[in-house]
Scaffold this motif. Structure first.
Motif, PDB file in Angstrom:
ATOM      1  N   PHE A 109       0.868  -1.260   0.108  1.00 47.98           N
ATOM      2  CA  PHE A 109       0.137  -0.007  -0.108  1.00 47.98           C
ATOM      3  C   PHE A 109       0.942   1.153   0.121  1.00 47.98           C
ATOM      4  N   SER A 110       0.424   2.403  -0.810  1.00 50.10           N
ATOM      5  CA  SER A 110       1.216   3.573  -0.840  1.00 50.10           C
ATOM      6  C   SER A 110       0.603   4.503   0.006  1.00 50.10           C
ATOM      7  N   ASP A 111      -0.554   4.189   0.681  1.00 46.22           N
ATOM      8  CA  ASP A 111      -1.253   5.132   1.382  1.00 46.22           C
ATOM      9  C   ASP A 111      -1.782   4.364   2.638  1.00 46.22           C
ATOM     10  N   GLY A 112      -1.641   4.921   3.836  1.00 39.45           N
ATOM     11  CA  GLY A 112      -1.727   4.783   5.184  1.00 39.45           C
ATOM     12  C   GLY A 112      -3.535   4.169   5.221  1.00 39.45           C
ATOM     13  N   GLU A 144      -7.279   0.143   6.348  1.00 41.09           N
ATOM     14  CA  GLU A 144      -8.464  -0.637   5.758  1.00 41.09           C
ATOM     15  C   GLU A 144      -8.239  -2.175   5.503  1.00 41.09           C
ATOM     16  N   ALA A 145      -7.162  -2.776   4.921  1.00 41.32           N
ATOM     17  CA  ALA A 145      -6.924  -3.818   4.770  1.00 41.32           C
ATOM     18  C   ALA A 145      -6.531  -4.704   6.079  1.00 41.32           C
ATOM     19  N   PRO A 175       0.739   9.226   2.828  1.00 41.08           N
ATOM     20  CA  PRO A 175      -0.622  10.156   2.572  1.00 41.08           C
ATOM     21  C   PRO A 175      -1.638   9.657   3.625  1.00 41.08           C
ATOM     22  N   GLY A 176      -2.667  10.068   3.803  1.00 37.66           N
ATOM     23  CA  GLY A 176      -4.008   9.640   4.362  1.00 37.66           C
ATOM     24  C   GLY A 176      -3.702   9.480   5.778  1.00 37.66           C
ATOM     25  N   ILE A 177      -2.951   8.441   6.349  1.00 35.68           N
ATOM     26  CA  ILE A 177      -2.600   7.997   7.821  1.00 35.68           C
ATOM     27  C   ILE A 177      -1.414   7.544   8.013  1.00 35.68           C
ATOM     28  N   SER A 178      -0.840   8.393   8.972  1.00 41.59           N
ATOM     29  CA  SER A 178       0.653   7.805   9.232  1.00 41.59           C
ATOM     30  C   SER A 178       0.882   6.709   9.842  1.00 41.59           C
TER      31      SER A 178
END
Length: 121
Positions: free
Chosen positions: A30-33, A38-39, A55-58
């Motif tokens: 995943f490139s986004d936290g 979610e996964a 990005p998104g979540i750290s």
């Protein structure tokens, strides 16, 4: 063994994924936290590898969620380009098992992963 790898640097994420898959691990990248979290909520993983700044979540927020909300003891390895000692201490305070500064040695990462997974079995 299934690992979630959350890292926004495409080259690093793909190279670590390729290396770990060559050692027999299944990697969900995943490139986004936010996508990684979610996964983690919907799948079963043996280990989490996460960058801090994404990005998104750290990676810190992912670790806190796993420890506090999911109440899970899944091993978490934090990856970061930050060499700040306080960042490392904060990572351990919120429940990370390992902290690895970039650049990452795949061989050292593999040893740490194997050590964490062996203590879980």
């Amino acid at each position: 063994m299934r690992i979630v790898l959350a890292e926004d640097n495409d080259i690093l994420r793909k190279s670590l994924s390729f290396f770990l898959e060559s050692k027999g691990y299944t990697i969900d990248q995943f490139s986004d936290g936010k996508d990684a979290l979610e996964a983690i909520k919907t799948n079963s993983y043996d280990l989490i590898l996460t960058d801090i700044n994404m990005p998104g979540i750290s990676g810190m927020e992912i670790t806190q969620y796993v420890r506090q909300t999911l109440n899970s003891d899944i091993p978490v390895i934090i990856l970061t380009s930050s060499g700040v000692e306080q960042t490392e201490l904060d990572s351990f305070d919120i429940g990370a098992n390992e902290f690895i500064a970039k650049p990452i040695s795949p061989a050292v990462l593999l040893v740490r992963i194997n050590k964490l997974l062996k203590t879980r079995v």
